[in-house]
Write a protein that holds these residues in place. Structure first.
Motif, PDB file in Angstrom:
ATOM      1  N   GLU A 107     -31.096 -37.705 -17.044  1.00  0.00           N
ATOM      2  CA  GLU A 107     -30.068 -37.557 -16.019  1.00  0.00           C
ATOM      3  C   GLU A 107     -29.559 -36.124 -15.921  1.00  0.00           C
ATOM      4  OE1 GLU A 107     -27.667 -41.677 -16.406  1.00  0.00           O
ATOM      5  OE2 GLU A 107     -28.796 -41.008 -18.160  1.00  0.00           O
ATOM      6  N   ILE A 108     -30.297 -35.180 -16.506  1.00  0.00           N
ATOM      7  CA  ILE A 108     -29.925 -33.774 -16.457  1.00  0.00           C
ATOM      8  C   ILE A 108     -30.605 -33.098 -15.262  1.00  0.00           C
ATOM      9  CG2 ILE A 108     -30.143 -31.543 -17.637  1.00  0.00           C
ATOM     10  CD1 ILE A 108     -29.843 -33.031 -20.278  1.00  0.00           C
ATOM     11  N   LYS A 109     -29.820 -32.414 -14.449  1.00  0.00           N
ATOM     12  CA  LYS A 109     -30.355 -31.701 -13.294  1.00  0.00           C
ATOM     13  C   LYS A 109     -31.143 -30.475 -13.742  1.00  0.00           C
ATOM     14  CE  LYS A 109     -26.265 -31.190 -11.424  1.00  0.00           C
ATOM     15  NZ  LYS A 109     -25.168 -30.846 -10.471  1.00  0.00           N
ATOM     16  N   ASN A 110     -32.288 -30.233 -13.098  1.00  0.00           N
ATOM     17  CA  ASN A 110     -33.094 -29.041 -13.375  1.00  0.00           C
ATOM     18  C   ASN A 110     -33.161 -28.755 -14.884  1.00  0.00           C
ATOM     19  OD1 ASN A 110     -34.570 -26.690 -13.122  1.00  0.00           O
ATOM     20  ND2 ASN A 110     -32.871 -25.463 -12.311  1.00  0.00           N
ATOM     21  N   PRO A 111     -33.762 -29.671 -15.673  1.00  0.00           N
ATOM     22  CA  PRO A 111     -33.714 -29.548 -17.136  1.00  0.00           C
ATOM     23  C   PRO A 111     -34.313 -28.252 -17.677  1.00  0.00           C
ATOM     24  CG  PRO A 111     -35.319 -31.219 -16.441  1.00  0.00           C
ATOM     25  CD  PRO A 111     -34.509 -30.865 -15.235  1.00  0.00           C
ATOM     26  N   GLN A 112     -35.300 -27.657 -16.975  1.00  0.00           N
ATOM     27  CA  GLN A 112     -35.907 -26.406 -17.464  1.00  0.00           C
ATOM     28  C   GLN A 112     -34.876 -25.275 -17.542  1.00  0.00           C
ATOM     29  OE1 GLN A 112     -37.574 -28.498 -15.467  1.00  0.00           O
ATOM     30  NE2 GLN A 112     -39.250 -28.977 -16.859  1.00  0.00           N
ATOM     31  N   ARG A 113     -33.836 -25.355 -16.727  1.00  0.00           N
ATOM     32  CA  ARG A 113     -32.772 -24.345 -16.755  1.00  0.00           C
ATOM     33  C   ARG A 113     -31.536 -24.857 -17.491  1.00  0.00           C
ATOM     34  NH1 ARG A 113     -28.173 -23.581 -13.698  1.00  0.00           N
ATOM     35  NH2 ARG A 113     -27.409 -21.417 -13.565  1.00  0.00           N
ATOM     36  N   THR A 114     -31.154 -26.092 -17.209  1.00  0.00           N
ATOM     37  CA  THR A 114     -29.893 -26.627 -17.720  1.00  0.00           C
ATOM     38  C   THR A 114     -29.900 -26.797 -19.237  1.00  0.00           C
ATOM     39  OG1 THR A 114     -29.491 -27.796 -15.642  1.00  0.00           O
ATOM     40  CG2 THR A 114     -28.283 -28.567 -17.574  1.00  0.00           C
ATOM     41  N   ILE A 115     -31.000 -27.299 -19.813  1.00  0.00           N
ATOM     42  CA  ILE A 115     -31.031 -27.586 -21.250  1.00  0.00           C
ATOM     43  C   ILE A 115     -30.883 -26.314 -22.095  1.00  0.00           C
ATOM     44  CG2 ILE A 115     -32.502 -28.417 -23.144  1.00  0.00           C
ATOM     45  CD1 ILE A 115     -33.388 -30.680 -21.291  1.00  0.00           C
ATOM     46  N   PRO A 116     -31.691 -25.256 -21.865  1.00  0.00           N
ATOM     47  CA  PRO A 116     -31.481 -24.038 -22.676  1.00  0.00           C
ATOM     48  C   PRO A 116     -30.097 -23.438 -22.516  1.00  0.00           C
ATOM     49  CG  PRO A 116     -33.606 -23.960 -21.553  1.00  0.00           C
ATOM     50  CD  PRO A 116     -32.848 -25.118 -20.973  1.00  0.00           C
ATOM     51  N   LEU A 117     -29.602 -23.361 -21.268  1.00  0.00           N
ATOM     52  CA  LEU A 117     -28.277 -22.769 -21.035  1.00  0.00           C
ATOM     53  C   LEU A 117     -27.167 -23.634 -21.640  1.00  0.00           C
ATOM     54  CD1 LEU A 117     -28.547 -21.435 -17.369  1.00  0.00           C
ATOM     55  CD2 LEU A 117     -28.561 -20.115 -19.497  1.00  0.00           C
ATOM     56  N   GLY A 118     -27.304 -24.968 -21.495  1.00  0.00           N
ATOM     57  CA  GLY A 118     -26.299 -25.868 -22.050  1.00  0.00           C
ATOM     58  C   GLY A 118     -26.217 -25.755 -23.560  1.00  0.00           C
ATOM     59  N   ILE A 119     -27.371 -25.681 -24.230  1.00  0.00           N
ATOM     60  CA  ILE A 119     -27.402 -25.539 -25.688  1.00  0.00           C
ATOM     61  C   ILE A 119     -26.846 -24.180 -26.096  1.00  0.00           C
ATOM     62  CG2 ILE A 119     -28.940 -25.305 -27.678  1.00  0.00           C
ATOM     63  CD1 ILE A 119     -30.704 -27.461 -26.454  1.00  0.00           C
ATOM     64  N   LEU A 120     -27.213 -23.129 -25.362  1.00  0.00           N
ATOM     65  CA  LEU A 120     -26.741 -21.782 -25.673  1.00  0.00           C
ATOM     66  C   LEU A 120     -25.223 -21.684 -25.571  1.00  0.00           C
ATOM     67  CD1 LEU A 120     -27.170 -18.727 -26.184  1.00  0.00           C
ATOM     68  CD2 LEU A 120     -27.454 -18.469 -23.695  1.00  0.00           C
ATOM     69  N   PHE A 121     -24.662 -22.094 -24.435  1.00  0.00           N
ATOM     70  CA  PHE A 121     -23.219 -21.982 -24.233  1.00  0.00           C
ATOM     71  C   PHE A 121     -22.450 -22.909 -25.175  1.00  0.00           C
ATOM     72  CE2 PHE A 121     -24.289 -20.731 -19.616  1.00  0.00           C
ATOM     73  CZ  PHE A 121     -24.378 -19.395 -19.985  1.00  0.00           C
ATOM     74  N   GLY A 122     -22.926 -24.139 -25.304  1.00  0.00           N
ATOM     75  CA  GLY A 122     -22.253 -25.093 -26.182  1.00  0.00           C
ATOM     76  C   GLY A 122     -22.268 -24.629 -27.632  1.00  0.00           C
ATOM     77  N   GLY A 123     -23.438 -24.189 -28.117  1.00  0.00           N
ATOM     78  CA  GLY A 123     -23.551 -23.725 -29.502  1.00  0.00           C
ATOM     79  C   GLY A 123     -22.711 -22.490 -29.772  1.00  0.00           C
ATOM     80  N   ALA A 124     -22.685 -21.552 -28.830  1.00  0.00           N
ATOM     81  CA  ALA A 124     -21.893 -20.322 -29.002  1.00  0.00           C
ATOM     82  C   ALA A 124     -20.401 -20.639 -29.064  1.00  0.00           C
ATOM     83  CB  ALA A 124     -22.173 -19.359 -27.854  1.00  0.00           C
ATOM     84  N   LEU A 125     -19.921 -21.538 -28.198  1.00  0.00           N
ATOM     85  CA  LEU A 125     -18.505 -21.907 -28.197  1.00  0.00           C
ATOM     86  C   LEU A 125     -18.112 -22.574 -29.511  1.00  0.00           C
ATOM     87  CD1 LEU A 125     -15.806 -22.112 -26.764  1.00  0.00           C
ATOM     88  CD2 LEU A 125     -16.606 -24.195 -25.640  1.00  0.00           C
ATOM     89  N   ILE A 126     -18.985 -23.437 -30.025  1.00  0.00           N
ATOM     90  CA  ILE A 126     -18.709 -24.133 -31.287  1.00  0.00           C
ATOM     91  C   ILE A 126     -18.581 -23.128 -32.432  1.00  0.00           C
ATOM     92  CG2 ILE A 126     -19.704 -25.689 -33.021  1.00  0.00           C
ATOM     93  CD1 ILE A 126     -21.031 -27.137 -30.534  1.00  0.00           C
ATOM     94  N   LEU A 127     -19.530 -22.200 -32.541  1.00  0.00           N
ATOM     95  CA  LEU A 127     -19.514 -21.220 -33.627  1.00  0.00           C
ATOM     96  C   LEU A 127     -18.263 -20.336 -33.555  1.00  0.00           C
ATOM     97  CD1 LEU A 127     -20.791 -19.859 -36.050  1.00  0.00           C
ATOM     98  CD2 LEU A 127     -22.153 -18.450 -34.487  1.00  0.00           C
ATOM     99  N   ILE A 128     -17.924 -19.881 -32.348  1.00  0.00           N
ATOM    100  CA  ILE A 128     -16.737 -19.022 -32.190  1.00  0.00           C
ATOM    101  C   ILE A 128     -15.467 -19.772 -32.588  1.00  0.00           C
ATOM    102  CG2 ILE A 128     -15.296 -17.835 -30.486  1.00  0.00           C
ATOM    103  CD1 ILE A 128     -17.936 -17.184 -28.980  1.00  0.00           C
TER     104      ILE A 128
END
Length: 438
Positions: A218-239
């Motif tokens: 159910e993820i839109k445009n997974p080739q773009r959304t998945i890497p960006l979602g993991i990147l932003f989510g992971g960075a926010l968690i670490l900070i």
């Protein structure tokens, strides 16, 4: 090589923001309200570097998920990735580890934490009957919300994630000025064993992001959304983790052991008085509820995908005619969380969670390597992590190190669990073969 996308009948409605906040919501759970004291007592001022080290370990695993998530875009997350690479037996084991070893027991534990937190303010919820009623109301709300659609589920997750992050941000903003820098010094490096045990505890504070990919169908445009979602989510968690640990360590210092069970509440009370402790107590309950809501959005998609592949009963793969959601998978998953929440005697089974998530990560990393090696020239554009196979190899080494830190009882219970699941798999296969079912 990208795996051919299945037509599952689900709507792709989850974007980068929704996936990022889903990852944050799943990962920043109840643990952060006690973890700073556990790590601070073990490592003192060196604890901040443990967060960085653990964050880097999780980053290499996240990169593997980012790559394979753009190759396999069907529902199921970790299950779908492993099944695509190694077949239905490996997928069957991973799906059971995810659903039972990680999600159901974990969510049931969080529901009990919610009840315990509310009982501090309203003692009536210490009674069994009132706890059962509370579980019915909360889980019933999440059941209805998620059956109505992934869009509604994600909207609720966005709201509750923001609500539960506000008090954490308030502690960071108002606590920085109260930091005593002498509490951040360390006189010696911690021993390897001490650092390893602290890192193992921290690792599971970063775990949980992979559950958000259960709704990959159910993820839109997974080739773009998945890497960006993991990147932003992971960075926010670490900070968030780094800033919280710095503030808590800087304010409490040597007093950390006296407030081991609630360091954030102790700091909040020190900053704004008794009401601060109450606010953090409510925030902890919200945090747990938010994590459960994300689990109910994502894990039923793993059950749904497994049903479509013949690994679970067929009715669990049914789509709601109006809302286009896997309503039977959602309903059964919520029902199991309710049963374990009420039962509450699952402490020994909860030992599976730590080993389960490590084994899941290991299988996904190996699946990433296999699909990378099978790649053909002219494949469609997908996200590829840099460094070739270097990052997956580092991820395997990190996971192996953490697995070596498990207790004997955790290892035995995990092996017994896998053996039982294997028996179920081969019995099902035998019955299907006798019945002539492909």
């Amino acid at each position: 090589m990208a795996i051919k996308e299945k037509d599952e009948g689900l709507k792709r409605v989850i974007g980068v923001t929704g996936l990022s906040l889903n990852i944050v919501n799943l990962t920043i759970g109840a643990g952060i309200f006690v973890l700073p004291a556990i790590v601070g007592i073990e490592l003192g001022g060196f604890s901040v570097f443990a967060y960085i080290f653990c964050g880097l370990m999780m980053a290499v695993i996240m990169l593997c998920y980012a790559e394979i998530g753009t190759r396999v875009t069907n529902s199921g997350g970790s299950y779908a990735y492993v099944e695509a690479a190694f077949g239905d037996y490996a997928g069957f084991i991973v799906s059971w580890l995810m659903v039972f070893g990680w999600s159901i027991l974990g969510s049931a534990a969080l529901m009990n934490i919610i009840a315990d937190s509310i009982a501090v303010v309203f003692p009536v919820f210490a009674e069994k009957w009132s706890r059962v009623l509370l579980y019915v109301v909360l889980l019933g709300f999440l059941l209805i919300t998620n059956i109505k659609g992934a869009k509604e589920g994600v909207a609720f997750i966005k709201t509750i994630t923001i609500i539960k992050l506000l008090p954490l941000l308030a502690i960071i903003i108002f606590g920085i000025s109260d930091i005593d820098t002498t509490n951040l010094y360390w006189e010696y490096f911690p021993g390897f064993k001490t650092f390893g045990s602290a890192t193992l505890a921290l690792f599971f504070a970063f775990a949980g992001f992979e559950t958000a990919l259960g709704a990959s169908g159910e993820i839109k445009n997974p080739q773009r959304t998945i890497p960006l979602g993991i990147l932003f989510g992971g960075a926010l968690i670490l900070i968030m983790y780094l800033l919280l640990q710095t503030v808590i360590q800087g304010i409490l210092g040597g007093d950390m052991s006296a407030v081991r069970d609630a360091p954030l509440a102790a700091v909040a009370e020190q900053l704004i008085g008794p009401v601060g402790g109450l606010v953090l107590l409510i925030a902890a309950a919200f945090s747990c509820f938010g994590a459960v809501s994300s689990d109910i959005l994502n894990t039923p998609r793993v059950i749904f995908a497994g049903s479509n592949d013949g690994l679970f009963p067929k009715f669990l793969g049914k789509i709601h005619p109006k809302f286009a959601t896997p309503y039977w998978s959602i309903t059964c998953f919520v029902a199991l969380i309710f049963v374990f929440s009420v039962w509450g005697s699952f402490e020994q089974l909860a030992l599976l969670a730590s080993a389960a998530i490590l084994l899941i990560y290991l299988m996904v990393v190996l699946a990433t390597i296999k699909l990378r090696l099978k790649e053909k020239k002219g494949s469609e554009e997908i996200f590829k992590m840099p460094g070739g196979l270097l990052i997956p190899i580092i991820a395997i080494a990190c996971i192996a190190w953490l697995l070596s830190s498990l207790s004997k009882s955790e290892i035995i219970m995990t092996l017994v669990f896998i053996a039982l699941v294997s028996v179920i798999y081969f019995v099902m296969k035998f019955i299907k073969k006798k019945a002539g079912v492909p």
